[in-house]
Each structure stands twice: as C-alpha cells, then as structure tokens.
Scaffold this motif. Structure first.
Motif, short mmCIF file in Angstrom:
data_model
loop_
_atom_site.label_atom_id
_atom_site.label_comp_id
_atom_site.label_asym_id
_atom_site.label_seq_id
_atom_site.Cartn_x
_atom_site.Cartn_y
_atom_site.Cartn_z
N ARG A 5 -5.02 -4.83 40.28
CA ARG A 5 -6.64 -5.37 39.86
C ARG A 5 -7.58 -4.73 40.96
O ARG A 5 -8.94 -4.83 40.63
CB ARG A 5 -5.52 -6.51 39.58
N THR A 6 -7.26 -4.40 42.14
CA THR A 6 -7.98 -3.96 43.03
C THR A 6 -8.88 -2.71 42.42
O THR A 6 -10.13 -2.41 43.46
CB THR A 6 -7.42 -4.02 44.00
N THR A 7 -8.29 -2.27 41.50
CA THR A 7 -8.96 -0.11 40.94
C THR A 7 -10.06 -1.18 39.84
O THR A 7 -10.43 0.02 39.60
CB THR A 7 -7.99 -0.08 40.46
N GLY A 55 1.67 -7.32 34.63
CA GLY A 55 1.82 -7.21 33.68
C GLY A 55 0.72 -6.12 32.98
O GLY A 55 -0.05 -5.20 33.71
N VAL A 56 0.36 -5.78 31.53
CA VAL A 56 0.33 -4.26 31.22
C VAL A 56 -0.92 -4.46 30.68
O VAL A 56 -0.67 -5.25 29.30
CB VAL A 56 1.35 -4.06 30.07
N VAL A 57 -1.98 -5.10 30.07
CA VAL A 57 -2.63 -5.28 29.41
C VAL A 57 -2.94 -3.62 28.56
O VAL A 57 -3.69 -2.42 28.91
CB VAL A 57 -4.11 -4.91 30.37
N GLU A 58 -3.29 -4.19 27.00
CA GLU A 58 -3.46 -3.41 25.79
C GLU A 58 -4.88 -4.22 25.96
O GLU A 58 -5.19 -5.30 25.56
CB GLU A 58 -2.18 -3.64 24.94
N LYS A 59 -4.80 -3.34 24.32
CA LYS A 59 -6.76 -3.10 24.17
C LYS A 59 -6.58 -5.05 22.79
O LYS A 59 -4.99 -4.92 21.99
CB LYS A 59 -7.00 -2.55 23.26
N LYS A 108 -10.62 -3.42 21.89
CA LYS A 108 -10.93 -3.64 23.19
C LYS A 108 -9.97 -4.06 24.46
O LYS A 108 -9.69 -4.93 24.36
CB LYS A 108 -12.77 -4.28 23.35
N PHE A 109 -10.88 -3.66 25.70
CA PHE A 109 -9.75 -4.45 26.58
C PHE A 109 -10.31 -5.84 27.36
O PHE A 109 -11.95 -5.52 27.40
CB PHE A 109 -9.99 -3.60 27.99
N ASP A 110 -9.90 -6.44 27.19
CA ASP A 110 -10.18 -7.84 28.37
C ASP A 110 -9.10 -7.63 29.19
O ASP A 110 -8.04 -8.44 29.42
CB ASP A 110 -10.43 -8.81 27.08
N PHE A 111 -10.31 -7.28 30.21
CA PHE A 111 -9.08 -7.85 32.20
C PHE A 111 -9.59 -9.21 31.94
O PHE A 111 -8.78 -9.62 32.91
CB PHE A 111 -9.62 -7.45 32.72
N GLN A 112 -10.18 -10.19 32.00
CA GLN A 112 -10.45 -11.39 32.64
C GLN A 112 -8.76 -12.15 32.70
O GLN A 112 -8.88 -12.84 33.75
CB GLN A 112 -11.62 -12.57 31.65
N PRO A 113 -8.18 -12.20 31.75
CA PRO A 113 -7.09 -13.24 32.02
C PRO A 113 -6.24 -12.93 32.75
O PRO A 113 -5.55 -14.21 33.92
CB PRO A 113 -6.60 -12.40 30.61
N ILE A 114 -6.18 -11.45 33.06
CA ILE A 114 -5.51 -10.88 34.34
C ILE A 114 -6.04 -11.93 35.79
O ILE A 114 -5.61 -11.31 37.06
CB ILE A 114 -5.18 -9.39 34.64
N PHE A 115 -7.28 -11.36 36.32
CA PHE A 115 -7.43 -12.37 37.06
C PHE A 115 -7.60 -13.79 37.65
O PHE A 115 -8.31 -14.16 38.25
CB PHE A 115 -8.94 -11.62 37.30
N GLN A 116 -7.62 -14.14 36.41
CA GLN A 116 -6.97 -15.98 36.45
C GLN A 116 -4.93 -16.09 36.84
O GLN A 116 -4.90 -16.59 37.12
CB GLN A 116 -7.06 -16.76 35.20
#
Ligand SMILES: CSC[C@H]1O[C@H](OP(=O)(O)O)[C@H](O)[C@@H]1O
Length: 396
Positions: A301-303, A377-381, A385-393
């Motif tokens: 996630r740091t990337t 986990g693996v984030v898929e569109k 569209k990608f939404d990365f917000q949830p993995i930062f919660q």
C-alpha cells in the motif's frame, strides 16, 4: 546464501547502528557490500542505483538517517532540544527524497517519519534523545514490515492466479498442467527488504507447487531482469527462462493460455490505478490484453499514492544516455569463464553522437490492469474503475 539488498545492525549499548547495501551495479558476478554512514552516501547510492527498487530505496534512506542520528547521539553531537532534532530530521528527509523522483515509497516514508518525529517532540517530557529514538525505532520497523507485507502480497497474488486464470484452475486440478508467469524488471529480495513483490508472487506460486516456469525479461538498459531477477530465480531454483524485452510478443504468441499472467511491480500507483513502473511495462500490458493474459501489479500500500490523481501527474525520471549507449561487465575468457576479478569492462554499443532518450519508467493505464495485489488483498476494478480507499481502512 541469503539474498539481502540491505544489511542493518541496530545500535548496541556501546556502538551506533550500522547500515550496508549490496552494490547491485556489480551483480550478478560480484557480491560486494558498501557501508552507508550518512544521508549523503545514501543519496549517492540511490541515485547511482547501487541500491534500487521502490521499497528498498525508502528503507535505505530511512535507515541511513537512523545511522546518522545514532552516531550523533553516541558522539554527543545531537542537537540539544527536541524541536531542533525534529527539524534536523525533517531537513535530512527532504534531502533524501531528492535522490529519485518516481517511486512514491520514499516520499511516503518521508511523510510518515516526519510525523513520528513531530509527535515525539510534542510529547510531554520530550528530550532530544527521545525524539531521536522514536525516529530510529520507526525507521527500523520499515525493514520488518516490508518483508511481512511482501509475503502477504505473494500469498494473495498466488491465490488470485490459482482462482482467476484458466492455467491456475487447471494446475490446481491436475499437477501435470503447466502454469507459467512472466515478470519484468526486478521486484524481488534485491528491490525490497526481502521476498519481493511480483517476484514474491512467483516465490509463493512455487512454494504452493503451482508454478511450472517463470519467464523474466532482461529489462534494458539497466538489465534488472538478466542481472538481478535471473540471479534470484537461479538462487531459488525456480525453473526460469530469460528473454530479451523484444521477445515478449513471440513468447505470448507461442505460450497462449499456458501463460497465466504477467506480474510486475510498481513505483507509483495513482489514485485511478494508472501505474508507473519500469520502462517496458506498458508494452507488456498492451501485449497481455491482446493475448487475453491477466496483467497484475504487485505492490504494498505504500506504493499507492492517493494524492496523485492519474498517471499523467507522475514524474518520470530520465537517466543518463550512457546507460543506454554503454554496457558494463566483467571479462569473459575464450572458454566462457567469467573473470570476476577483472575490473568491469565498459563497452560502447551505440553510434557516437546519436541522441538518446532514457526514461526509467512508463505509465500503464488502469484499463489494462486486471488487479493490484497488495498485502491486504487484490484490488480489482468495479465498473471499470479502481477504488483503493477501502484497503486503507483495512485493520492491518
Ligand atoms: C518492488 S520494486 C518496484 C519497482 O522498482 C524498480 O525500478 P528501479 O530498478 O529503477 O528502482 C522497478 O520499476 C520495479 O518494478
């Protein structure tokens, strides 16, 4: 032999911390570690790419300042007030951040470590020593967290490939079936604190007896693939084949769906999923889409940089023309023996006077990326569209 890009010894009662880096310009034929005693030496080593790889760059920078502060503390040269130490830490981190512009991990670490120092300086009873120690502890933790993150990335990536590719499902059901992956550049133990990101996925696929072969591209002009990834794959006894960058098209045409996925690392994933990675990545993504092969980005996630909206906002580092027009390596005798004791030979491979364009990275549009493999986990569109917000919660 353990593949370790970074060797760090924490401070003991009588001595300050020490940091050494593996000089990757000399690999694969020579293993030589270089002591890093301060921020200037770290900045130079990162800029010259003696150490490289988005996570490794951030960790070496952070630990170099930990060494610098540790030495100042034991030699009585630390600033006297907590706020002076905080300010010094902030200035040194800003300097380290100028070493290479594209990978976000360094900037992410700089921001987080500044907050650590600021919180420590604001604590009641704070001293110069307590601020210094808070910084050192946080910098040291990066080394530990990176390895655990990479192993989690490896597991998530391997499972996704097993469940979401035809080759993965076939291999799971019948061990006589082949599951192959292609990777680009170097994203292994030599680009991180250990195990690796995309190469970590390959390691996890092998550990699960899912992998029959890994292909790696040579990755001109620095040759991270032929010099570093091939070195790691041979070291780990992974069945692997080196190809030139230009052979990738023919490989996908030949292998068809036996190639389950192309898995690459990342230097910066923008908020919309556009991804900056080693030059040549974008062409592999186009190729993967044309051949119906899954294209996966593996990165902690740091990337992921939610403050950068899209790929057009990512600064792409351009490097010296000599990295394209010359190659460097030890002599090889007529019987093929590599003479590693010889001084490195520099050979010109281009016409003198030709102009050169040498971008170190390119940007792959999110639409060509099937998934971003992170430590949670693996984030898929979703709806394209990608939404990365949830993995930062995510709790961890
Ligand atoms: C896990 S390393 C990420 C990334 O860093 C490499 O670039 P460089 O060798 O120039 O530091 C490459 O783009 C990897 O994919």
């Amino acid at each position: 032999m353990v593949l370790q890009a970074i060797q760090y010894e924490p401070a003991s009662a009588s001595s300050p911390p020490t940091l050494r880096i593996l000089d990757q310009l000399l690999l694969p034929h020579r293993t030589a570690y270089e002591a890093i005693a301060n921020c200037e030496e770290a900045h130079a080593a990162i800029k010259q790419m003696k150490v490289r790889g988005a996570p490794a760059i951030a960790i070496v920078a952070a630990l170099a300042l930990a060494v610098e502060i540790g030495v100042a503390a034991v030699t009585g040269k630390l600033a006297t007030s907590p706020d002076e130490v905080r300010e010094q830490i902030s200035q040194r981190l800003d300097y380290l951040k100028t070493s290479r512009p594209t990978a976000v991990n360094l900037g992410d670490a700089v921001g987080k470590l500044k907050i650590v120092a600021k919180k420590a300086a604001l604590q009641s009873g704070a001293t110069a020593g307590s601020v210094a120690q808070a910084y050192i502890v946080a910098a040291e933790r990066m080394l530990v967290d990176d390895v655990s993150d990479n192993k989690a990335i490896g597991e998530h990536g391997a499972r996704w490939i097993e469940e979401n590719t035809a080759a993965g499902r076939q291999r799971r059901g019948d061990k006589t079936c082949g599951l192959q992956v292609l990777t680009h550049c170097n994203t292994g133990s030599l680009a991180t604190a250990g195990y690796g990101t995309a190469l970590g996925v390959i390691r996890s696929l092998k550990a699960a007896d899912m992998l029959t072969r890994a292909y790696c591209t040579e990755t001109r002009p620095y040759n991270q693939g032929s010099r570093l990834t091939a070195y790691e794959l041979v070291h780990d006894e992974v069945p692997a084949t080196l190809i030139t960058d230009s052979m990738a098209c023919a490989l996908l045409a030949r292998e068809g769906n036996r190639l389950a996925a192309i898995v690459v690392g990342a230097d910066r994933v923008a908020a919309n999923g556009d991804t900056a990675n080693k030059i040549g990545t974008y062409s592999l993504a186009v190729l993967a889409r044309h051949h119906g092969v899954k294209f996966l980005v593996a990165a902690p996630r740091t990337t992921i940089d939610l403050t950068t909206a899209s790929g057009k906002d990512i600064v792409i580092e351009e490097r010296a023309p000599e990295e394209v027009t010359r190659i460097k390596g030890p002599k090889v005798t007529v019987d093929g023996e590599v003479q590693v004791d010889e001084a490195a030979q520099v050979i010109s491979i281009a016409a003198t006077g030709i102009d050169v364009w040498n971008p170190a990275f390119d940007v792959t549009p999110a639409e060509l990326i099937d998934g971003v493999i992170t430590e949670v986990g693996v984030v898929e569109k979703t709806a394209g569209k990608f939404d990365f917000q949830p993995i930062f919660q995510h709790p961890s």
